[in-house]
Scaffold this motif. Structure first.
Motif, PDB file in Angstrom:
ATOM      1  N   LEU A  35      98.619  75.541   1.739  1.00  0.00           N
ATOM      2  CA  LEU A  35      99.326  76.737   1.294  1.00  0.00           C
ATOM      3  C   LEU A  35      99.338  77.847   2.337  1.00  0.00           C
ATOM      4  CD1 LEU A  35      97.863  76.813  -2.325  1.00  0.00           C
ATOM      5  CD2 LEU A  35     100.037  75.823  -1.575  1.00  0.00           C
ATOM      6  N   ASN A  36      99.220  77.496   3.595  1.00  0.00           N
ATOM      7  CA  ASN A  36      99.187  78.472   4.694  1.00  0.00           C
ATOM      8  C   ASN A  36      98.068  79.498   4.492  1.00  0.00           C
ATOM      9  OD1 ASN A  36     100.045  79.554   7.156  1.00  0.00           O
ATOM     10  ND2 ASN A  36     101.465  80.962   6.170  1.00  0.00           N
ATOM     11  N   GLN A 133      81.782  62.529   2.332  1.00  0.00           N
ATOM     12  CA  GLN A 133      81.086  63.412   1.408  1.00  0.00           C
ATOM     13  C   GLN A 133      80.659  64.738   2.038  1.00  0.00           C
ATOM     14  OE1 GLN A 133      78.092  60.951  -0.403  1.00  0.00           O
ATOM     15  NE2 GLN A 133      79.559  60.090  -1.850  1.00  0.00           N
ATOM     16  N   HIS A 134      80.601  64.808   3.347  1.00  0.00           N
ATOM     17  CA  HIS A 134      80.241  66.054   4.022  1.00  0.00           C
ATOM     18  C   HIS A 134      81.409  67.032   4.091  1.00  0.00           C
ATOM     19  CE1 HIS A 134      82.411  64.068   7.255  1.00  0.00           C
ATOM     20  NE2 HIS A 134      82.523  65.265   7.814  1.00  0.00           N
ATOM     21  N   ALA A 135      82.620  66.564   3.804  1.00  0.00           N
ATOM     22  CA  ALA A 135      83.811  67.406   3.927  1.00  0.00           C
ATOM     23  C   ALA A 135      83.714  68.615   3.000  1.00  0.00           C
ATOM     24  CB  ALA A 135      85.066  66.590   3.612  1.00  0.00           C
ATOM     25  N   GLU A 136      84.227  69.727   3.476  1.00  0.00           N
ATOM     26  CA  GLU A 136      84.231  70.959   2.693  1.00  0.00           C
ATOM     27  C   GLU A 136      85.244  70.871   1.561  1.00  0.00           C
ATOM     28  OE1 GLU A 136      82.363  73.598   2.921  1.00  0.00           O
ATOM     29  OE2 GLU A 136      81.462  73.417   4.916  1.00  0.00           O
ATOM     30  N   ARG A 137      84.985  71.598   0.479  1.00  0.00           N
ATOM     31  CA  ARG A 137      85.987  71.710  -0.583  1.00  0.00           C
ATOM     32  C   ARG A 137      87.240  72.325   0.014  1.00  0.00           C
ATOM     33  NH1 ARG A 137      83.220  73.920  -6.076  1.00  0.00           N
ATOM     34  NH2 ARG A 137      85.405  74.126  -6.647  1.00  0.00           N
ATOM     35  N   GLY A 138      88.369  71.723  -0.263  1.00  0.00           N
ATOM     36  CA  GLY A 138      89.599  72.126   0.402  1.00  0.00           C
ATOM     37  C   GLY A 138      90.481  73.086  -0.349  1.00  0.00           C
ATOM     38  N   GLY A 139      90.154  73.388  -1.588  1.00  0.00           N
ATOM     39  CA  GLY A 139      90.979  74.324  -2.342  1.00  0.00           C
ATOM     40  C   GLY A 139      90.903  75.723  -1.766  1.00  0.00           C
ATOM     41  N   VAL A 140      91.866  76.552  -2.122  1.00  0.00           N
ATOM     42  CA  VAL A 140      91.837  77.950  -1.704  1.00  0.00           C
ATOM     43  C   VAL A 140      90.856  78.659  -2.636  1.00  0.00           C
ATOM     44  CG1 VAL A 140      93.164  80.052  -1.327  1.00  0.00           C
ATOM     45  CG2 VAL A 140      94.221  77.812  -0.897  1.00  0.00           C
ATOM     46  N   MET A 141      89.755  79.105  -2.077  1.00  0.00           N
ATOM     47  CA  MET A 141      88.667  79.669  -2.864  1.00  0.00           C
ATOM     48  C   MET A 141      88.885  81.166  -3.102  1.00  0.00           C
ATOM     49  SD  MET A 141      87.215  76.814  -3.074  1.00  0.00           S
ATOM     50  CE  MET A 141      85.804  77.221  -4.057  1.00  0.00           C
ATOM     51  N   SER A 142      88.617  81.613  -4.313  1.00  0.00           N
ATOM     52  CA  SER A 142      88.718  83.035  -4.634  1.00  0.00           C
ATOM     53  C   SER A 142      87.635  83.811  -3.885  1.00  0.00           C
ATOM     54  CB  SER A 142      88.539  83.249  -6.134  1.00  0.00           C
ATOM     55  OG  SER A 142      87.204  82.951  -6.502  1.00  0.00           O
ATOM     56  N   TYR A 143      87.843  85.113  -3.785  1.00  0.00           N
ATOM     57  CA  TYR A 143      86.810  85.911  -3.117  1.00  0.00           C
ATOM     58  C   TYR A 143      85.494  85.830  -3.879  1.00  0.00           C
ATOM     59  CZ  TYR A 143      87.209  89.862  -6.389  1.00  0.00           C
ATOM     60  OH  TYR A 143      87.180  90.653  -7.497  1.00  0.00           O
ATOM     61  N   THR A 144      85.540  85.701  -5.213  1.00  0.00           N
ATOM     62  CA  THR A 144      84.294  85.599  -5.975  1.00  0.00           C
ATOM     63  C   THR A 144      83.573  84.280  -5.693  1.00  0.00           C
ATOM     64  OG1 THR A 144      85.498  84.771  -7.912  1.00  0.00           O
ATOM     65  CG2 THR A 144      85.067  87.155  -7.818  1.00  0.00           C
ATOM     66  N   SER A 145      84.331  83.213  -5.454  1.00  0.00           N
ATOM     67  CA  SER A 145      83.705  81.929  -5.099  1.00  0.00           C
ATOM     68  C   SER A 145      83.054  82.004  -3.719  1.00  0.00           C
ATOM     69  CB  SER A 145      84.746  80.810  -5.123  1.00  0.00           C
ATOM     70  OG  SER A 145      85.163  80.566  -6.443  1.00  0.00           O
TER      71      SER A 145
END
Length: 162
Positions: A35-36, A133-145
């Motif tokens: 999502l850029n 399994q070491h890969a980072e979560r790829g979703g766009v994380m909220s500032y609270t996350s």
């Protein structure tokens, strides 16, 4: 009138954690494959709350994690603030992200995983093997996350398999 928030690649931000310490991260690139969104690298060191940032030292620190986020919301809601900028971005070519095609599907453990490097196409891998399994979560994380991970070492929102 709302203030205009301008962020640029290289900007370094500070997060004050419970008035006890400071953490820093740097905006390093936009990921066209997610999502850029802005990709940040978060540094490991925890600094005293009265620390005056020396940008060159901060960006030489070891990276704790990488994440996608929307920087302007963190600024808008006073979660973080800009302290400087650096043209030193580190080597992020090997950073690997992951995402599930069936996220949010109850308690099911996903077997429909995708992985990707920044600005490279997603690759379907199916079951998440040890290799990924070491890969980072790829979703766009909220500032609270992002704040949760800075404070507690992990995201508070969980999905089976993450």
């Amino acid at each position: 009138m709302a203030k205009r928030i301008v962020t640029k690649i290289g900007d370094v931000f500070c997060v004050e954690i419970d008035n006890q310490c400071k953490r820093y991260f740097q905006y390093i690139v936009n990921d066209m494959e997610q999502l850029n969104s802005s990709v940040i690298r978060v540094f490991k060191l925890h600094y005293p709350i009265d620390y005056k940032p020396i940008i060159d030292d901060i960006v030489k620190d070891e990276v704790e994690f990488y994440a996608h986020t929307i920087l302007k919301f963190g600024v808008l809601y006073d979660a973080w603030y800009k302290v400087g900028t650096s043209k030193e971005f580190g080597d992020f070519s090997k950073v690997l992200f992951r995402s599930s095609a069936d996220a949010g599907n109850g308690e099911m453990i996903s077997e429909r995983w995708y992985v990707w490097h920044i600005n490279e196409p997603h690759v379907y891998v199916g079951k998440l093997t040890k290799e990924y399994q070491h890969a980072e979560r790829g979703g766009v994380m909220s500032y609270t996350s992002i704040l949760d991970r800075l404070k507690y070492g992990d995201y508070m929102s969980k999905y089976p398999g993450y």
